[in-house]
Design an enzyme around this catalytic site. Sequence first.
Site, PDB file in Angstrom:
ATOM      1  N   CYS A  49       0.590  -4.423 -18.498  1.00  0.00           N
ATOM      2  CA  CYS A  49       0.227  -3.643 -17.313  1.00  0.00           C
ATOM      3  C   CYS A  49       1.217  -3.811 -16.169  1.00  0.00           C
ATOM      4  CB  CYS A  49      -1.188  -3.969 -16.851  1.00  0.00           C
ATOM      5  SG  CYS A  49      -1.358  -5.638 -16.238  1.00  0.00           S
ATOM      6  N   HIS A  63       0.786  -1.212   0.000  1.00  0.00           N
ATOM      7  CA  HIS A  63       0.000   0.000   0.000  1.00  0.00           C
ATOM      8  C   HIS A  63       0.823   1.269   0.000  1.00  0.00           C
ATOM      9  CE1 HIS A  63      -4.163  -0.795   1.087  1.00  0.00           C
ATOM     10  NE2 HIS A  63      -4.170   0.306   0.400  1.00  0.00           N
TER      11      HIS A  63
HETATM   12  C1  PEP Z   1       1.927  -8.045 -12.770  1.00  0.00           C
HETATM   13  O1  PEP Z   1       2.128  -9.120 -12.203  1.00  0.00           O
HETATM   14  O2  PEP Z   1       2.637  -7.600 -13.680  1.00  0.00           O
HETATM   15  C2  PEP Z   1       0.798  -7.179 -12.359  1.00  0.00           C
HETATM   16  C3  PEP Z   1       0.507  -6.093 -13.002  1.00  0.00           C
HETATM   17  O3  PEP Z   1       0.103  -7.568 -11.263  1.00  0.00           O
HETATM   18  P1  PEP Z   1       0.568  -7.326  -9.746  1.00  0.00           P
HETATM   19  O4  PEP Z   1       1.774  -6.444  -9.776  1.00  0.00           O
HETATM   20  O5  PEP Z   1      -0.589  -6.729  -9.045  1.00  0.00           O
HETATM   21  O6  PEP Z   1       0.866  -8.729  -9.303  1.00  0.00           O
END
Ligand code: PEP
Length: 754
Positions: free
Chosen positions: A674, A362
């Site tokens: 992402c 967070h």
């Molecule tokens: C990832 O794994 O690239 C992702 C975007 O998800 P998180 O960072 O929330 O695991």
Amino acid sequence: MLHNLRRVIQEVNAANNLDEALSIIVRRVKEAMEVDVCSVFLNDPARGQFVLMATNGLNPAAVGKSRLGHHEGLIGLVGERQEPVNVADAGSHPRYRHMPETGEEPHHAFLGVPIIHYRRLLGVLVAQHTVHRRFEEDEVAFFLTVAAQLAGGISHAAASSGPSVTSNGQPLQPGFVQGVRGAPGVALGTIAVADPLADLASVPNRRARDTEAEEVSFCAAVAAVQQALRTSGEHMSAHLPAEERALFDVFVMLLGGDTLVSDTVRRIREGQWAPAALRDTIHEHASVFENLEDPYLQARAEDIRGLGRRILMQLQSEDVGSRTWPERCILVGEELSLAQIAEVPINRLAGIASVRGSAVSHVALLARAMDIPAVMGLDDLRVSWLDEQPIVVDGYEGRVFINPSAAVQKEFQRLAREEDEITAGVRELRELPAETPDGIRMPLHVNTGLLSDITPSLKSGAEGVGLYRTEFPFMVRDSFPSEDEQYQTYRAVLAAFAPRTVTMRTLDVGGDKNLPYFPVDEDNPFLGWRGIRFTLDHPEIFLTQLRAMLRANADHGNLRLLLPMISRVDEVDEAAAHLARAHRELIEEGQPCAMPSIGVMIEAPSAVYQAHALSRRVDFLSLGTNDLTQYILAVDRNNPRVASLYDGLHPAVLRAVVDATEVARATGTPISVCGEMAGDPAAIPLLLATGVDALSMSACAIPKAKWVIRSIAKAQAADLLERALAMEEPQSIRGMMDGVLDAAGLGGLVRAGK
Ligand code: PEP
Ligand code: MG
């Protein structure tokens, strides 16, 4: 011996500074090995020398003065070989170099072992004996174990101490502590240690500004606790057996008795502020009990600590609001909370460093949203030594420099200036499209997950939300949020971004994201009950979330639904069946809602290899490069020990991205990225060349990403990707990309995504 070793390590960890840690080491090791001398020489790389930093047995006046070149004497030999040197008579060894100031003449037997931390030679641990004899195998083994076990403690002690505690005023180590990246950027400032409520171990050292006032507030706190104990003792007397009641009397007595109070007052008068004086007194008194054999008396140590915590809590409650914060405050803590961050006036908060936590904590997310550099996972950083010390936070590399040298400060000042210039430059790009010089548009989206995150995300000029992490609304509560609570949150987010799309990911807990009210204890959580695996096993939680999302989508219809941690196709089929069911139920209940488009995260290697089968089942794919990198490279994304091995520009990761993108193009399935890689300026041209359809990143990365896209043509990017795919090592790819950014006049961004 093992028992001894554990005790030494505990004591070293409790030391207040490097000198104290080293003197504990030499004293305890000398006792345990029954030798006449134990000494520590530390490496001073700037001068190419080893310096005697602590000794028990040699002339103490030589500490800080006796120095040997890197290739001088038996110490130099240990350093060169990086293995033990065990000789029966040091004086007759060809490499012996006499150090008269140490008074070592009577000692013949010599055993030196290197102290190595992450491949770095920190120094040499030495044992000496008056007799002529080689040390036994088991003694050498024990000595090696001691050196290896203490290396981490010494390294962090050296890095956390800085020049003030080294005997000659010279920093012995280049002095950075490695953690993991929390939020990008660099910051120079002064440390303010967050006061952890009632946690004695984390109370920082701090000089008392007004000794008398400290003493008065300490005595008032003691009186208040005493009174409270008396009252609760009386109050409980009717309900408690006599034995338990006696506990209250013991507490009151301990407080009434003179030593706990007078020892603390003495420390205050010597200059410590009250909480640290209390911490040391409690530690001292508790240790006396802890070292007793009788288990009943041992347990009294905990009573003393409990009492200490109560007094500390009282002291802190009087202290709230009265703290003055440095101009450029770097907030440092064991496990920083949002509340502690909120205490610092926002115009003074320049950076954040936390011992625990990861890039997806967070605190890291908040830091990114506020555009404040942050480093997390700074294991073993001695927080309590650090208050008011100068520090550099390097959020790009995930490390901090405590008491940085003038050269380090200068370098980071330069970087910070460059950053400011870039920020000013990129602001002008806000209204311009993310389009390459040869006319290719690349939609830029934001990753978000906190409601407070929405404003910067909206302002960033993003074209939508590429990843809304729904776990955060789950993590900040003390039970699973109800359908209605979730509905309100999702609706607010969808409304804020409409008509732009919002890609909401279903609950992705597990791994390092634990729900406080649903603890899961696993040996290997990143390979465990994560993401879709958890929600499919808990359909009641999954269906509630799906219903809330579908209802929230009724107003604007801009929802896209994303499934995390897919590693098998049947997970998609099952999730789709749940979605269809939630949709059917809502329609039956008379709640109008449309089916959103549905996508999967490609973050497990199996999903790359099954991209074909997956794309037949869904409307879009999203590359989660954070997890994909960790799983392909077998490197824990949050482990500072292997942080240098974690790199999205590793050829194997690039290959996986290219393969998944080729499948997506062949099947006509939109694919975006992402993970953090999407915001890494060095990776952006390569991602662009793979043909991904959009990039999603934290809001603060968008302006720089836009700048990169507007500066490098797709044709050039394609050529770079081809060259990168022919390279074998991540550093070659990074080197090439750094060069390209530099040549394009984006040199200041070179470090920005590393
Ligand atoms: C990832 O794994 O690239 C992702 C975007 O998800 P998180 O960072 O929330 O695991
Ligand atoms: Mg992930």
